[in-house]
Structure formats: C-alpha cells, structure tokens
Design an enzyme around this catalytic site. Structure first.
Site, PDB file in Angstrom:
ATOM      1  N   GLU A   1       0.871  -1.215   0.013  1.00  0.00           N
ATOM      2  CA  GLU A   1      -0.023   0.127   0.103  1.00  0.00           C
ATOM      3  C   GLU A   1       0.880   1.285  -0.085  1.00  0.00           C
ATOM      4  O   GLU A   1       2.062   1.187   0.504  1.00  0.00           O
ATOM      5  CB  GLU A   1      -0.918   0.085   1.460  1.00  0.00           C
ATOM      6  CG  GLU A   1      -1.924   1.045   1.476  1.00  0.00           C
ATOM      7  CD  GLU A   1      -2.854   1.298   0.487  1.00  0.00           C
ATOM      8  OE1 GLU A   1      -2.618   1.626  -0.577  1.00  0.00           O
ATOM      9  OE2 GLU A   1      -4.053   1.151   0.702  1.00  0.00           O
ATOM     10  N   ASP A   2       0.304   2.199  -0.457  1.00  0.00           N
ATOM     11  CA  ASP A   2       1.006   3.572  -0.319  1.00  0.00           C
ATOM     12  C   ASP A   2       1.050   4.143   0.825  1.00  0.00           C
ATOM     13  O   ASP A   2       2.011   4.601   1.293  1.00  0.00           O
ATOM     14  CB  ASP A   2       0.432   4.656  -1.633  1.00  0.00           C
ATOM     15  CG  ASP A   2      -0.881   4.693  -1.401  1.00  0.00           C
ATOM     16  OD1 ASP A   2      -1.677   4.034  -0.682  1.00  0.00           O
ATOM     17  OD2 ASP A   2      -1.534   5.553  -2.399  1.00  0.00           O
TER      18      ASP A   2
ATOM     19  N   ASP B   1      -3.892   5.537   6.438  1.00  0.00           N
ATOM     20  CA  ASP B   1      -4.573   6.894   6.705  1.00  0.00           C
ATOM     21  C   ASP B   1      -5.757   6.297   8.187  1.00  0.00           C
ATOM     22  O   ASP B   1      -4.974   6.229   9.090  1.00  0.00           O
ATOM     23  CB  ASP B   1      -5.137   7.706   5.639  1.00  0.00           C
ATOM     24  CG  ASP B   1      -5.672   8.827   6.017  1.00  0.00           C
ATOM     25  OD1 ASP B   1      -4.948   9.761   6.742  1.00  0.00           O
ATOM     26  OD2 ASP B   1      -6.892   9.414   5.661  1.00  0.00           O
TER      27      ASP B   1
ATOM     28  N   PHE C   1      -2.097  16.426   4.032  1.00  0.00           N
ATOM     29  CA  PHE C   1      -2.466  15.966   2.779  1.00  0.00           C
ATOM     30  C   PHE C   1      -1.119  15.995   1.711  1.00  0.00           C
ATOM     31  O   PHE C   1      -0.716  16.887   1.799  1.00  0.00           O
ATOM     32  CB  PHE C   1      -3.675  16.372   2.128  1.00  0.00           C
ATOM     33  CG  PHE C   1      -4.429  15.655   1.205  1.00  0.00           C
ATOM     34  CD1 PHE C   1      -5.046  14.761   1.153  1.00  0.00           C
ATOM     35  CD2 PHE C   1      -3.776  15.942  -0.629  1.00  0.00           C
ATOM     36  CE1 PHE C   1      -5.538  13.885   0.348  1.00  0.00           C
ATOM     37  CE2 PHE C   1      -4.329  14.968  -1.327  1.00  0.00           C
ATOM     38  CZ  PHE C   1      -5.255  14.152  -1.081  1.00  0.00           C
TER      39      PHE C   1
ATOM     40  N   ARG D   1      -0.016  11.809  -9.333  1.00  0.00           N
ATOM     41  CA  ARG D   1       0.683  10.362  -8.723  1.00  0.00           C
ATOM     42  C   ARG D   1       1.992  10.171  -9.299  1.00  0.00           C
ATOM     43  O   ARG D   1       3.067   9.416  -8.980  1.00  0.00           O
ATOM     44  CB  ARG D   1      -0.117   9.285  -9.577  1.00  0.00           C
ATOM     45  CG  ARG D   1      -1.496   9.251  -8.827  1.00  0.00           C
ATOM     46  CD  ARG D   1      -2.469   7.809  -9.570  1.00  0.00           C
ATOM     47  NE  ARG D   1      -3.752   7.876  -9.250  1.00  0.00           N
ATOM     48  CZ  ARG D   1      -4.282   7.530  -8.072  1.00  0.00           C
ATOM     49  NH1 ARG D   1      -3.556   7.313  -7.049  1.00  0.00           N
ATOM     50  NH2 ARG D   1      -5.549   7.380  -8.081  1.00  0.00           N
TER      51      ARG D   1
HETATM   52  P1  IMP Z   1      -7.509   4.714   4.609  1.00  0.00           P
HETATM   53  O1  IMP Z   1      -6.293   4.195   5.486  1.00  0.00           O
HETATM   54  O2  IMP Z   1      -8.749   3.682   4.651  1.00  0.00           O
HETATM   55  O3  IMP Z   1      -8.029   5.851   5.214  1.00  0.00           O
HETATM   56  O4  IMP Z   1      -7.158   5.201   3.141  1.00  0.00           O
HETATM   57  C1  IMP Z   1      -5.971   5.052   2.616  1.00  0.00           C
HETATM   58  C2  IMP Z   1      -5.993   5.531   1.248  1.00  0.00           C
HETATM   59  O5  IMP Z   1      -6.597   6.992   1.257  1.00  0.00           O
HETATM   60  C3  IMP Z   1      -4.230   5.746   0.777  1.00  0.00           C
HETATM   61  O6  IMP Z   1      -4.199   4.371   0.169  1.00  0.00           O
HETATM   62  C4  IMP Z   1      -4.602   6.733  -0.189  1.00  0.00           C
HETATM   63  O7  IMP Z   1      -4.961   6.315  -1.459  1.00  0.00           O
HETATM   64  C5  IMP Z   1      -5.706   7.750   0.315  1.00  0.00           C
HETATM   65  N1  IMP Z   1      -5.146   8.844   1.116  1.00  0.00           N
HETATM   66  C6  IMP Z   1      -5.122   8.843   2.422  1.00  0.00           C
HETATM   67  N2  IMP Z   1      -4.394   9.961   2.751  1.00  0.00           N
HETATM   68  C7  IMP Z   1      -3.966  10.637   1.602  1.00  0.00           C
HETATM   69  C8  IMP Z   1      -2.991  11.770   1.326  1.00  0.00           C
HETATM   70  O8  IMP Z   1      -2.655  12.562   2.015  1.00  0.00           O
HETATM   71  N3  IMP Z   1      -2.975  11.831  -0.119  1.00  0.00           N
HETATM   72  C9  IMP Z   1      -3.543  11.041  -1.283  1.00  0.00           C
HETATM   73  N4  IMP Z   1      -4.146   9.985  -0.662  1.00  0.00           N
HETATM   74  C10 IMP Z   1      -4.487   9.649   0.460  1.00  0.00           C
END
Ligand code: IMP
Length: 173
Positions: free
Chosen positions: A96-97, A100, A149, A162
C-alpha cells in the site's frame, strides 16, 4: 503550473524501500509469496519494492476505492478490480502507498483472510498513525508522516500528481 513542497525525497523513499525489501526477503525466504499491490496509489512503491527483493515472488493487483470525496475516506470500500489468482495456501503481502484511517486495509485484510490464504500481512511506504479510526499496524512500516495531505509517489489529488517522484504537499495549483 502547480508548485509543491517536497516532504519525503525520492532518496529517502528508495532507502526505506530497500530496508523493507531486505526484511521481507529474509522473512519469506523458502515460502510462496504473492505481492498484492493496492491500486492505484500502490503502483509505484510496488514496482520499486519488487525490484529490491532477493526472493522469487508472484504479483497481483487489487483496485478499490472508498466512497467519499478526494481528501476524506468514508470507510466504505468498493472493489473495482479483484485479484486474478487463486490464493488458497499462499502467503499474501498487501502493498500500500499510505495508511491513513486504516479502514481500507482492515477491509482488505479481512477479505483476504476469508479467501483462505496461509497468511496476510501489510507493507506500506507511508503511514499517518495519528489519523487512525481503527487499529491497523503495518507488519512492514515505511515512513511515518504527520497529518497533512500529500501527493506524489503514487498518491493523487483528484487523479493528478501520482507521477511525482517525491512525496509532496501542494503549495498552489
Ligand atoms: P485509509 O487508510 O482507508 O483511510 O485510506 C488510505 C488511502 O487513502 C491511501 O491508500 C490513499 O489512497 C488515500 N489517502 C489517504 N491520505 C492521503 C493523502 O494524504 N494523499 C492522497 N491520498 C491519501
């Protein structure tokens, strides 16, 4: 022309990726490992991580989106593209990137566990632990960043940026 502030440089990303790849290679030596890239954001990290591994792996991708606007996760995850392989008995590493809120990976971990793989672990290059809504600890954690962000290195804002090689904040669009 948009302007950005570099928060994590490509050199820092490469160094951390190499460290993670070394640990993964040691931990999975002799096992059948399937790397599952979480699209779209995970594509760049997966490509870099895979090239640093010193073990044989298979690759697959899953694409999901969370309902919500560009900057806020809603927690409802929708699978846009499922994996192609039968993963019964395989060791799966979700790549995963950024973690969050943790909602996406919690959903995906449960999904993969239900599919009957031997193990499901998580590797992320970026982590914002201060934003968690559910407990989610990456087995292979990259760089911890503050609650801001960010774009680049796979991460987008409205599908843009991206392709930036560094992790940046947007100064002006
Ligand atoms: P979560 O952990 O389910 O909230 O979501 C994670 C995903 O939300 C990441 O894989 C990103 O694709 C997107 N995301 C969360 N924070 C950011 C950010 O700061 N920039 C861009 N995408 C984000």
């Amino acid at each position: 022309m948009s302007t950005f502030n570099v928060l994590i440089s490509r050199e820092e990303l490469a160094k951390k990726t190499k460290e993670l790849a070394q640990r993964i290679s040691e931990d999975y030596r002799g096992k059948e490992l399937l790397l599952v890239g979480v699209l779209k954001g995970g594509f760049m990290f997966l490509a870099d991580l895979a090239r640093e591994l010193t073990i044989d792996v298979s690759l697959d991708f899953i694409s999901c989106s969370s309902y919500g606007n560009a900057t806020v996760s809603s927690g409802v995850v929708r699978i846009l593209k499922d994996i192609d392989y039968d993963i019964t008995g395989k060791h799966v590493l979700l790549v995963e990137d950024l973690i969050d809120t943790g909602l996406t990976l919690t959903y995906l971990k449960d999904l993969f566990t239900a599919k009957g793989c031997a193990s499901v672990k998580v590797c992320t290059i970026l982590d914002k632990p201060s934003r968690r809504k559910v407990e989610m600890i990456a087995d292979y954690e990259g760089i911890v960043i503050p609650d801001a962000f960010v774009v680049g290195y796979g991460l987008d804002y409205g599908e843009k940026y991206r392709n930036l090689p560094d992790v940046c904040s947007i100064v002006s669009e």
